[in-house]
Design a protein around this motif. Structure first.
Motif, mmCIF file in Angstrom:
data_model
loop_
_atom_site.group_PDB
_atom_site.id
_atom_site.type_symbol
_atom_site.label_atom_id
_atom_site.label_comp_id
_atom_site.label_asym_id
_atom_site.label_seq_id
_atom_site.Cartn_x
_atom_site.Cartn_y
_atom_site.Cartn_z
ATOM 1 N N SER A 288 -8.600 102.925 0.475
ATOM 2 C CA SER A 288 -7.797 103.916 1.195
ATOM 3 C C SER A 288 -6.390 104.060 0.622
ATOM 4 C CB SER A 288 -7.726 103.560 2.683
ATOM 5 O OG SER A 288 -7.173 102.274 2.840
ATOM 6 N N ASN B 157 0.485 100.124 4.052
ATOM 7 C CA ASN B 157 0.584 101.199 5.027
ATOM 8 C C ASN B 157 -0.530 100.967 6.050
ATOM 9 O OD1 ASN B 157 0.266 103.601 6.480
ATOM 10 N ND2 ASN B 157 1.028 104.827 4.781
ATOM 11 N N ARG C 271 -2.957 103.782 6.994
ATOM 12 C CA ARG C 271 -3.981 104.146 6.013
ATOM 13 C C ARG C 271 -5.051 103.078 5.871
ATOM 14 N NH1 ARG C 271 -1.711 107.146 0.805
ATOM 15 N NH2 ARG C 271 -3.818 107.948 0.915
ATOM 16 N N CYS C 272 -4.689 101.834 6.163
ATOM 17 C CA CYS C 272 -5.608 100.696 5.979
ATOM 18 C C CYS C 272 -6.836 100.853 6.871
ATOM 19 C CB CYS C 272 -4.878 99.398 6.306
ATOM 20 S SG CYS C 272 -5.907 97.929 6.166
ATOM 21 N N ALA D 12 -3.912 102.068 0.530
ATOM 22 C CA ALA D 12 -2.925 101.660 1.531
ATOM 23 C C ALA D 12 -1.942 100.611 1.016
ATOM 24 C CB ALA D 12 -3.647 101.106 2.765
#
Length: 86
Positions: free
Chosen positions: A47, A62, A65-66, A49
């Motif tokens: 992702s 982030n 986003r994870c 992240a």
């Protein structure tokens, strides 16, 4: 319980954890003092992240986003990434 049954149960629990939803009550934490800033976690993150900068000596996640797939934890050779309670 035979070792084979124990392994199957362990695999099931592990994959259930890998496929857990975004509403998990934990996040990925980094012991930055142990982190080698190698970027392996960033390279496997599906992702995008994780951001690693060797130049700035920073590691950033982030959390929005994870997707909590734990691929970064599995790939970390320094073993500095862990699950942290929220």
């Amino acid at each position: 319980m035979s070792p084979e049954v124990g392994m199957e149960i362990g695999k099931f629990v592990f994959f259930e954890l890998l496929n857990s939803n975004r509403s998990a009550k934990w996040r990925i934490g980094n012991n930055i003092n142990e982190c080698q800033l190698c970027g392996k976690c960033q390279s496997v993150c599906p992702s995008d992240a994780i951001s690693v900068s060797r130049h700035n000596r920073t590691w950033t996640l982030n959390n929005r986003r994870c997707d909590k797939c734990l691929q970064c934890v599995l790939k970390c050779s320094a073993r500095c990434l862990t699950q942290v309670s929220r």
